[in-house]
Design an enzyme around this catalytic site. Structure first.
Site, mmCIF file in Angstrom:
data_model
loop_
_atom_site.group_PDB
_atom_site.id
_atom_site.type_symbol
_atom_site.label_atom_id
_atom_site.label_comp_id
_atom_site.label_asym_id
_atom_site.label_seq_id
_atom_site.Cartn_x
_atom_site.Cartn_y
_atom_site.Cartn_z
ATOM 1 N N HIS A 1 6.098 3.955 13.041
ATOM 2 C CA HIS A 1 6.239 3.977 11.579
ATOM 3 C C HIS A 1 7.256 5.064 11.221
ATOM 4 O O HIS A 1 6.982 6.252 11.402
ATOM 5 C CB HIS A 1 4.869 4.275 10.953
ATOM 6 C CG HIS A 1 4.859 4.427 9.466
ATOM 7 N ND1 HIS A 1 4.281 3.500 8.634
ATOM 8 C CD2 HIS A 1 5.334 5.413 8.657
ATOM 9 C CE1 HIS A 1 4.402 3.912 7.373
ATOM 10 N NE2 HIS A 1 5.031 5.069 7.365
ATOM 11 N N ASN B 1 9.957 4.746 3.178
ATOM 12 C CA ASN B 1 9.865 4.081 4.471
ATOM 13 C C ASN B 1 11.189 3.421 4.832
ATOM 14 O O ASN B 1 12.038 3.171 3.974
ATOM 15 C CB ASN B 1 8.791 2.988 4.413
ATOM 16 C CG ASN B 1 7.417 3.533 4.133
ATOM 17 O OD1 ASN B 1 6.722 3.978 5.011
ATOM 18 N ND2 ASN B 1 7.012 3.496 2.856
ATOM 19 N N HIS C 1 10.250 6.822 8.523
ATOM 20 C CA HIS C 1 10.808 6.994 7.183
ATOM 21 C C HIS C 1 12.295 7.301 7.310
ATOM 22 O O HIS C 1 12.752 7.784 8.342
ATOM 23 C CB HIS C 1 10.082 8.125 6.446
ATOM 24 C CG HIS C 1 8.731 7.733 5.940
ATOM 25 N ND1 HIS C 1 8.337 7.907 4.630
ATOM 26 C CD2 HIS C 1 7.675 7.154 6.569
ATOM 27 C CE1 HIS C 1 7.096 7.464 4.475
ATOM 28 N NE2 HIS C 1 6.673 7.005 5.641
ATOM 29 N N ARG D 1 0.827 -1.208 0.000
ATOM 30 C CA ARG D 1 0.000 0.000 0.000
ATOM 31 C C ARG D 1 0.862 1.259 0.000
ATOM 32 O O ARG D 1 0.907 2.006 -0.969
ATOM 33 C CB ARG D 1 -0.953 -0.029 1.199
ATOM 34 C CG ARG D 1 -2.137 0.929 1.100
ATOM 35 C CD ARG D 1 -1.814 2.354 1.497
ATOM 36 N NE ARG D 1 -1.331 2.461 2.868
ATOM 37 C CZ ARG D 1 -0.860 3.587 3.384
ATOM 38 N NH1 ARG D 1 -0.811 4.693 2.661
ATOM 39 N NH2 ARG D 1 -0.398 3.616 4.626
ATOM 40 N N ASP D 2 1.583 1.476 1.082
ATOM 41 C CA ASP D 2 2.388 2.692 1.227
ATOM 42 C C ASP D 2 3.532 2.730 0.218
ATOM 43 O O ASP D 2 3.932 3.790 -0.251
ATOM 44 C CB ASP D 2 2.940 2.757 2.658
ATOM 45 C CG ASP D 2 3.310 4.157 3.084
ATOM 46 O OD1 ASP D 2 3.194 5.082 2.264
ATOM 47 O OD2 ASP D 2 3.725 4.341 4.237
ATOM 48 N N CYS E 1 6.692 10.200 0.867
ATOM 49 C CA CYS E 1 5.595 11.155 1.009
ATOM 50 C C CYS E 1 5.762 12.270 -0.014
ATOM 51 O O CYS E 1 6.857 12.849 -0.125
ATOM 52 C CB CYS E 1 5.581 11.747 2.418
ATOM 53 S SG CYS E 1 4.340 13.039 2.652
#
Length: 311
Positions: free
Chosen positions: A203, A245, A205, A12-13, A236
């Site tokens: 989470h 990430n 990055h 997804r991300d 992002c």
């Protein structure tokens, strides 16, 4: 030995910002392979509008075709009530709801203010009514690239409001890679004291190269759940130059080397990371897949034995 649980978000991300559509067959195959690696959770897709994220327009088909392995939770991002309706039909094991703790980032990313986002997500929680466990991801919890520092008190306020609504988990997100280890420790210590019954996930990055340092700071503060992305894929759009990430395999390899029990099949995970560039059509940031693990030894040069005997 502390047990660590990882959630991989590459599906997804990672994939959602890729410019070229990843075929559905490749997505299904990758989820099935990740399912055999030991992940606690895999974020498979997002039930958002296909117009908003064309990459994930095959959400229903992917969820319908994957092989579900016992012990693995298959989670999906749910942006709104319509998404929740679709997600319930998919029989996902968890819904992940997202908003930003930064007003500016929330406006830029979700096209609405924080309070409107909170109200919308509260409606989703009420609609789901316990039928599926819910996790809420709080973006930009360690800083906003447009506003700068986001006060920890603001993060804690939204965490409490969602905890009061009965969510199972909270993910505290360093969406644009602005966190540092001291900041992470303070946040983790505080949240664990305030919300002992909540499943806390961190989470990170690696935008500024501090991703693994932040993972370590969180782990040493007692956090046992982390998001990561195979190959370090993702990023992002509001963090120019963001490298994405943290790499799942890099973080898992580090913690394993330090004696944490990750429960992961690291060789299989690294092999998947090495195959990922074929799927997305470009190199990915992860390092361990390129260099091998610290246990991967290489033959000595031919001349070394002669030098050794000559000593």
């Amino acid at each position: 030995m502390t047990r660590i649980y990882f959630n991989d978000v590459v599906m997804r991300d990672g994939f959602q910002i890729e410019p070229n559509f990843v075929p559905t067959d490749d997505k299904v195959s990758l989820v099935d392979e990740l399912s055999e690696c030991g992940f606690a959770k895999i974020e498979v897709t997002s039930f958002t509008s296909p117009k908003a994220i064309p990459m994930l327009r095959d959400a229903e088909e992917v969820m319908g075709r994957i092989k579900r392995v016992p012990g693995v939770e298959y989670t999906v991002l749910v942006p709104n009530l319509r998404g929740a309706e679709r997600a319930l039909e998919s029989k996902a094991d968890e819904f992940n709801l997202v908003m930003s703790t930064s007003e500016t980032h929330n406006l830029a990313n979700l096209r609405m203010g924080r309070e409107k986002s909170f109200s919308g997500l509260a409606e989703v929680i009420q609609y789901v009514d316990g039928r599926t466990p819910i996790n809420v991801s709080l973006s930009t919890s360690f800083g906003c690239p447009m506003e700068g520092e986001v006060p920890q008190a603001v993060v804690e306020e939204y965490a409490k409001r969602f905890a009061d609504l009965g969510v199972r988990g909270l993910t505290i997100c360093d969406t644009t890679g602005m966190a540092n280890p001291d900041q992470v420790k303070k946040m983790c210590d505080s949240l664990q004291k305030q919300f002992p019954g909540i499943q806390l996930t961190l989470h990170f990055h690696n935008t500024r190269g501090m991703g693994l340092a932040n993972v370590l700071a969180a782990a040493q503060s007692g956090i046992v759940r982390f998001d990561g992305s195979l190959g370090g894929l993702g990023g992002c759009p509001y963090a120019p130059g963001a490298s994405g990430n943290i790499s799942s395999e890099d973080a898992i390899h580090m913690l394993d080397a330090m004696g944490y029990d990750t429960g992961m099949n690291i060789p299989k995970l690294i092999q998947l990371a090495r195959e990922l560039p074929k799927i997305v059509g470009h190199e990915v940031p992860g390092q361990v897949a390129k260099a091998g693990t610290i246990y991967t030894l290489h033959p000595e040069p031919d001349y070394v034995d002669a030098l050794r005997r000559a000593q």
